[in-house]
Design a protein around this motif. Structure first.
Motif, PDB file in Angstrom:
ATOM      1  N   LYS A  10     -65.091   6.947   9.809  1.00 41.07           N
ATOM      2  CA  LYS A  10     -64.747   8.316   9.402  1.00 41.07           C
ATOM      3  C   LYS A  10     -64.412   8.367   7.904  1.00 41.07           C
ATOM      4  O   LYS A  10     -63.245   8.499   7.520  1.00 41.07           O
ATOM      5  CB  LYS A  10     -63.575   8.833  10.233  1.00 41.07           C
ATOM      6  CG  LYS A  10     -63.929   8.972  11.728  1.00 41.07           C
ATOM      7  CD  LYS A  10     -62.778   9.567  12.524  1.00 41.07           C
ATOM      8  CE  LYS A  10     -63.183   9.769  13.981  1.00 41.07           C
ATOM      9  NZ  LYS A  10     -62.095  10.336  14.798  1.00 41.07           N
ATOM     10  N   PRO A  11     -65.439   8.290   7.055  1.00 38.66           N
ATOM     11  CA  PRO A  11     -65.187   8.316   5.610  1.00 38.66           C
ATOM     12  C   PRO A  11     -64.941   9.734   5.098  1.00 38.66           C
ATOM     13  O   PRO A  11     -65.486  10.701   5.633  1.00 38.66           O
ATOM     14  CB  PRO A  11     -66.480   7.747   5.021  1.00 38.66           C
ATOM     15  CG  PRO A  11     -67.538   8.147   6.011  1.00 38.66           C
ATOM     16  CD  PRO A  11     -66.869   8.114   7.364  1.00 38.66           C
ATOM     17  N   PHE A  12     -64.140   9.823   4.043  1.00 37.09           N
ATOM     18  CA  PHE A  12     -63.854  11.109   3.391  1.00 37.09           C
ATOM     19  C   PHE A  12     -64.245  10.983   1.923  1.00 37.09           C
ATOM     20  O   PHE A  12     -63.816  10.058   1.225  1.00 37.09           O
ATOM     21  CB  PHE A  12     -62.365  11.456   3.515  1.00 37.09           C
ATOM     22  CG  PHE A  12     -62.023  12.819   2.971  1.00 37.09           C
ATOM     23  CD1 PHE A  12     -61.998  13.933   3.808  1.00 37.09           C
ATOM     24  CD2 PHE A  12     -61.718  13.001   1.622  1.00 37.09           C
ATOM     25  CE1 PHE A  12     -61.691  15.195   3.311  1.00 37.09           C
ATOM     26  CE2 PHE A  12     -61.413  14.257   1.118  1.00 37.09           C
ATOM     27  CZ  PHE A  12     -61.400  15.356   1.969  1.00 37.09           C
ATOM     28  N   VAL A  35     -68.568  12.130   8.847  1.00 35.51           N
ATOM     29  CA  VAL A  35     -68.291  12.273   7.424  1.00 35.51           C
ATOM     30  C   VAL A  35     -67.583  13.598   7.145  1.00 35.51           C
ATOM     31  O   VAL A  35     -67.897  14.631   7.744  1.00 35.51           O
ATOM     32  CB  VAL A  35     -69.591  12.199   6.600  1.00 35.51           C
ATOM     33  CG1 VAL A  35     -69.312  12.335   5.111  1.00 35.51           C
ATOM     34  CG2 VAL A  35     -70.326  10.886   6.887  1.00 35.51           C
ATOM     35  N   SER A  36     -66.638  13.567   6.219  1.00 41.05           N
ATOM     36  CA  SER A  36     -66.001  14.792   5.726  1.00 41.05           C
ATOM     37  C   SER A  36     -65.767  14.633   4.233  1.00 41.05           C
ATOM     38  O   SER A  36     -65.937  13.543   3.677  1.00 41.05           O
ATOM     39  CB  SER A  36     -64.685  15.064   6.469  1.00 41.05           C
ATOM     40  OG  SER A  36     -63.811  13.952   6.351  1.00 41.05           O
ATOM     41  N   GLY A  37     -65.388  15.729   3.576  1.00 41.45           N
ATOM     42  CA  GLY A  37     -65.160  15.637   2.146  1.00 41.45           C
ATOM     43  C   GLY A  37     -64.659  16.936   1.549  1.00 41.45           C
ATOM     44  O   GLY A  37     -64.589  17.974   2.212  1.00 41.45           O
ATOM     45  N   SER A  38     -64.310  16.851   0.271  1.00 44.07           N
ATOM     46  CA  SER A  38     -63.802  18.026  -0.456  1.00 44.07           C
ATOM     47  C   SER A  38     -64.415  18.047  -1.847  1.00 44.07           C
ATOM     48  O   SER A  38     -64.976  17.060  -2.305  1.00 44.07           O
ATOM     49  CB  SER A  38     -62.277  17.941  -0.577  1.00 44.07           C
ATOM     50  OG  SER A  38     -61.915  16.838  -1.409  1.00 44.07           O
ATOM     51  N   ASP A  39     -64.250  19.207  -2.507  1.00 39.38           N
ATOM     52  CA  ASP A  39     -64.746  19.305  -3.876  1.00 39.38           C
ATOM     53  C   ASP A  39     -64.007  20.416  -4.610  1.00 39.38           C
ATOM     54  O   ASP A  39     -63.641  21.433  -4.007  1.00 39.38           O
ATOM     55  CB  ASP A  39     -66.250  19.592  -3.889  1.00 39.38           C
ATOM     56  CG  ASP A  39     -66.882  19.203  -5.216  1.00 39.38           C
ATOM     57  OD1 ASP A  39     -67.417  18.083  -5.301  1.00 39.38           O
ATOM     58  OD2 ASP A  39     -66.818  20.003  -6.168  1.00 39.38           O
ATOM     59  N   ARG A  40     -63.806  20.208  -5.907  1.00 38.54           N
ATOM     60  CA  ARG A  40     -63.096  21.228  -6.694  1.00 38.54           C
ATOM     61  C   ARG A  40     -63.923  22.497  -6.861  1.00 38.54           C
ATOM     62  O   ARG A  40     -63.406  23.535  -7.268  1.00 38.54           O
ATOM     63  CB  ARG A  40     -62.679  20.690  -8.056  1.00 38.54           C
ATOM     64  CG  ARG A  40     -63.811  20.277  -8.971  1.00 38.54           C
ATOM     65  CD  ARG A  40     -63.287  19.476 -10.157  1.00 38.54           C
ATOM     66  NE  ARG A  40     -64.361  18.905 -10.965  1.00 38.54           N
ATOM     67  CZ  ARG A  40     -64.790  19.396 -12.108  1.00 38.54           C
ATOM     68  NH1 ARG A  40     -64.253  20.505 -12.593  1.00 38.54           N
ATOM     69  NH2 ARG A  40     -65.743  18.814 -12.791  1.00 38.54           N
ATOM     70  N   TYR A  41     -65.239  22.411  -6.551  1.00 41.68           N
ATOM     71  CA  TYR A  41     -66.092  23.602  -6.636  1.00 41.68           C
ATOM     72  C   TYR A  41     -66.064  24.431  -5.345  1.00 41.68           C
ATOM     73  O   TYR A  41     -66.688  25.476  -5.275  1.00 41.68           O
ATOM     74  CB  TYR A  41     -67.534  23.207  -6.962  1.00 41.68           C
ATOM     75  CG  TYR A  41     -67.717  22.743  -8.392  1.00 41.68           C
ATOM     76  CD1 TYR A  41     -67.604  23.637  -9.456  1.00 41.68           C
ATOM     77  CD2 TYR A  41     -67.990  21.408  -8.678  1.00 41.68           C
ATOM     78  CE1 TYR A  41     -67.758  23.214 -10.766  1.00 41.68           C
ATOM     79  CE2 TYR A  41     -68.150  20.980  -9.988  1.00 41.68           C
ATOM     80  CZ  TYR A  41     -68.029  21.884 -11.031  1.00 41.68           C
ATOM     81  OH  TYR A  41     -68.181  21.461 -12.337  1.00 41.68           O
ATOM     82  N   PHE A  42     -65.371  23.943  -4.319  1.00 40.42           N
ATOM     83  CA  PHE A  42     -65.226  24.718  -3.081  1.00 40.42           C
ATOM     84  C   PHE A  42     -64.019  25.647  -3.224  1.00 40.42           C
ATOM     85  O   PHE A  42     -62.913  25.193  -3.536  1.00 40.42           O
ATOM     86  CB  PHE A  42     -65.010  23.808  -1.865  1.00 40.42           C
ATOM     87  CG  PHE A  42     -66.155  22.875  -1.564  1.00 40.42           C
ATOM     88  CD1 PHE A  42     -67.414  23.085  -2.087  1.00 40.42           C
ATOM     89  CD2 PHE A  42     -65.969  21.769  -0.741  1.00 40.42           C
ATOM     90  CE1 PHE A  42     -68.473  22.227  -1.803  1.00 40.42           C
ATOM     91  CE2 PHE A  42     -67.016  20.898  -0.448  1.00 40.42           C
ATOM     92  CZ  PHE A  42     -68.267  21.122  -0.988  1.00 40.42           C
ATOM     93  N   HIS A  43     -64.232  26.949  -3.013  1.00 41.14           N
ATOM     94  CA  HIS A  43     -63.146  27.920  -3.124  1.00 41.14           C
ATOM     95  C   HIS A  43     -63.141  28.813  -1.884  1.00 41.14           C
ATOM     96  O   HIS A  43     -64.207  29.085  -1.305  1.00 41.14           O
ATOM     97  CB  HIS A  43     -63.317  28.788  -4.376  1.00 41.14           C
ATOM     98  CG  HIS A  43     -63.330  28.003  -5.648  1.00 41.14           C
ATOM     99  ND1 HIS A  43     -62.216  27.375  -6.151  1.00 41.14           N
ATOM    100  CD2 HIS A  43     -64.351  27.724  -6.515  1.00 41.14           C
ATOM    101  CE1 HIS A  43     -62.537  26.748  -7.277  1.00 41.14           C
ATOM    102  NE2 HIS A  43     -63.828  26.949  -7.507  1.00 41.14           N
ATOM    103  N   PRO A  44     -61.965  29.282  -1.477  1.00 44.63           N
ATOM    104  CA  PRO A  44     -61.905  30.159  -0.296  1.00 44.63           C
ATOM    105  C   PRO A  44     -62.724  31.437  -0.526  1.00 44.63           C
ATOM    106  O   PRO A  44     -62.707  31.997  -1.623  1.00 44.63           O
ATOM    107  CB  PRO A  44     -60.407  30.493  -0.168  1.00 44.63           C
ATOM    108  CG  PRO A  44     -59.690  29.581  -1.094  1.00 44.63           C
ATOM    109  CD  PRO A  44     -60.657  29.089  -2.104  1.00 44.63           C
ATOM    110  N   GLU A  72     -56.713   9.664  10.869  1.00 46.52           N
ATOM    111  CA  GLU A  72     -57.966   9.142  11.421  1.00 46.52           C
ATOM    112  C   GLU A  72     -58.968   8.731  10.333  1.00 46.52           C
ATOM    113  O   GLU A  72     -59.920   8.000  10.605  1.00 46.52           O
ATOM    114  CB  GLU A  72     -58.623  10.201  12.321  1.00 46.52           C
ATOM    115  CG  GLU A  72     -57.852  10.456  13.608  1.00 46.52           C
ATOM    116  CD  GLU A  72     -58.641  11.337  14.569  1.00 46.52           C
ATOM    117  OE1 GLU A  72     -59.733  11.808  14.186  1.00 46.52           O
ATOM    118  OE2 GLU A  72     -58.154  11.530  15.685  1.00 46.52           O
ATOM    119  N   THR A  73     -58.748   9.193   9.108  1.00 47.84           N
ATOM    120  CA  THR A  73     -59.631   8.822   7.998  1.00 47.84           C
ATOM    121  C   THR A  73     -59.505   7.320   7.746  1.00 47.84           C
ATOM    122  O   THR A  73     -58.400   6.814   7.563  1.00 47.84           O
ATOM    123  CB  THR A  73     -59.248   9.591   6.714  1.00 47.84           C
ATOM    124  OG1 THR A  73     -59.208  10.990   6.990  1.00 47.84           O
ATOM    125  CG2 THR A  73     -60.236   9.317   5.599  1.00 47.84           C
TER     126      THR A  73
END
Length: 459
Positions: A10-12, A35-44, A72-73
């Motif tokens: 379960k990589p992030f 797989v999961s992840g985040s980014d500073r270009y993602f906005h609500p 779990e990550t």
């Protein structure tokens, strides 16, 4: 300690929207990881095409606020742009989750397959795509992790920079800019060229020499390129556009008509929907690698006849009012010069626009940009620049794109500065003739795609 692809499930990814990061994320999802992840270009409440395409693959995407990392990550992946002060890095450390860089993870993935690693300062993405297409056409069901989207995969509704095949071979780009190329131990190492880009030549030579030493089976070198030739191991594995040298694979008989090129490789005919001699050189490299691992040149020629290109590599928008518009990723001196040259057979006049990226890199390459671009411009051609792209951080802003324009003007070039790129089309419009190629060049700035679309609307 993560040493194998089997050591995590379960990589992030922090910065998952980046081209290199999203490619690995999609590959891992494709082989059964969660797989999961985040980014500073993602906005609500703001649409994001990359996010939507990742989620369509089953990858969970989060805002860059730490909420995506849980107990779990079991692995956190960071790009070189992610700093230790980012909230999610701090949280991962608090939870004792292993953290590795993107390039380290790619090296671990590469160990799990028979890998072709494509290296060099120019042409990596295009050549990787060509190798993938040839192997796929040959029925070898390859996988790819690329630095750019392949048009053929983008048409499937995907980002286009990764695909999982059931065969043994994996094609990857080996990046010299961050030194990560030394991490790979591929079956086939391909060296396309060595030009001053992110680092000085002596540093690059050392890095590429380590790449050569780490290659297990075939180290394939472009003997047409003097610096690359110095690292040759066996001419029988090499290629060249100079028929006088002793490389085993030669391209000759180059012709460009409109948006097509034709040539021969060891007397086998090839045709491509592409521009420029550099495209022939990339195709020669791809055909050489594939032939060394068992694919006949005739099969390579069949595959490349249907090659559809990659995102923002001489991407042709079309022709309006006598003006062709082409969008290209060119961003170092050699690439910009090659891109301009490739457009020249298409029209009487080339108007090239360029947005340099980064104050440090632009200062480092200033003399090289001026030298390379001034060499290829015809008397009727023009070079335009807008101000340097600034991605944030603590850069010293002690150079302007206008400095390069002044240098080019002093060499007698038709060179123009338009500080705000949004003013470019209207300012340059009176320079358009009925037989012009308008070439847009630049990299690293994610908004360049939209800029090209806007220029196309304005022509």
């Amino acid at each position: 300690m993560i040493t194998s692809i089997n050591d995590f499930q379960k990589p992030f990814f922090i910065g998952i929207a980046g081209t290199g990061m999203s490619a690995i994320a999609q590959y891992l999802q494709g082989i059964g990881k969660q797989v999961s992840g985040s980014d500073r270009y993602f906005h609500p409440d703001q649409p994001n095409e990359t996010k939507e395409k990742l989620e369509a693959e089953g990858i969970l995407c989060f805002l860059q606020n730490g909420e995506g990392i849980t107990n779990e990550t079991d692995l956190v992946v960071v790009s070189t742009a992610v700093e230790d002060t980012v909230e999610e890095v701090i949280k991962a450390r608090q939870l004792n989750i292993p953290i590795i860089k993107r390039a380290e993870l790619l090296a671990i993935i590469a160990q799990s397959k028979k890998t072709i690693a494509v290296g060099g300062t120019s042409g990596k993405s295009t050549t990787s795509a060509m190798i993938f297409d040839i192997l796929q056409h040959a029925g070898m069901q390859p996988s790819i992790i690329s630095g750019a989207g392949l048009t053929s995969i983008i048409k499937e509704g995907k980002i286009g920079n990764a695909k999982v095949g059931s065969g043994d071979w994996l094609v990857i780009e080996a990046d010299e800019s961050d030194g990560s190329i030394v991490l790979y131990t591929p079956e086939v190492g391909l060296l396309l060229n060595i030009d001053k880009d992110h680092k000085e030549i002596d540093v690059l030579m050392d890095v590429f020499e380590q790449f050569q030493q780490h290659t297990k089976e075939f180290f394939v070198v472009n003997q047409s390129h003097a610096l690359a030739k110095k690292l040759s191991v066996n001419p029988q594995h090499n290629f060249s556009v100079d028929t006088a040298d002793n490389a085993a694979y030669h391209a000759a008989d180059f012709k460009q008509e409109g948006l097509n090129i034709s040539f021969t490789i060891n007397h086998s005919p090839f045709t491509l929907n592409a521009l420029g001699k550099h495209s022939m050189e990339n195709a020669l490299a791809a055909a050489t690698v594939c032939h060394l691992i068992g694919v006949p040149l005739t099969i390579a020629a069949e595959a490349l006849q249907h090659y559809e290109g990659i995102y923002r590599r001489h991407q042709v928008f079309g022709q309006k009012n006598g003006v062709w518009l082409i969008d290209d990723y060119a961003h170092n001196p050699a690439k910009c010069a090659a891109s301009i040259q490739a457009c020249q057979p298409m029209a009487e006049k080339v108007i090239a626009w360029f947005q340099p990226h980064g104050y440090g890199p632009t200062k480092f390459l200033r003399l090289d940009f001026v030298e390379e671009i001034s060499k290829v411009l015809r008397p009727q051609d023009e070079i335009w620049m807008s101000e340097i792209f600034y991605a944030g951080g603590t850069a010293v802003k002690d150079i302007s794109a206008n400095d390069l324009i002044n240098d080019l003007q002093s060499k007698g070039c038709n060179a123009f500065f338009v500080e705000n790129r949004n003013d470019f089309t209207e300012t340059a419009r009176k320079h358009f003739t009925s037989n012009t190629v308008l070439l847009l060049m630049g990299a690293r700035d994610p908004s360049l795609e939209q800029f090209a679309k806007k220029v196309w609307e304005q022509i």
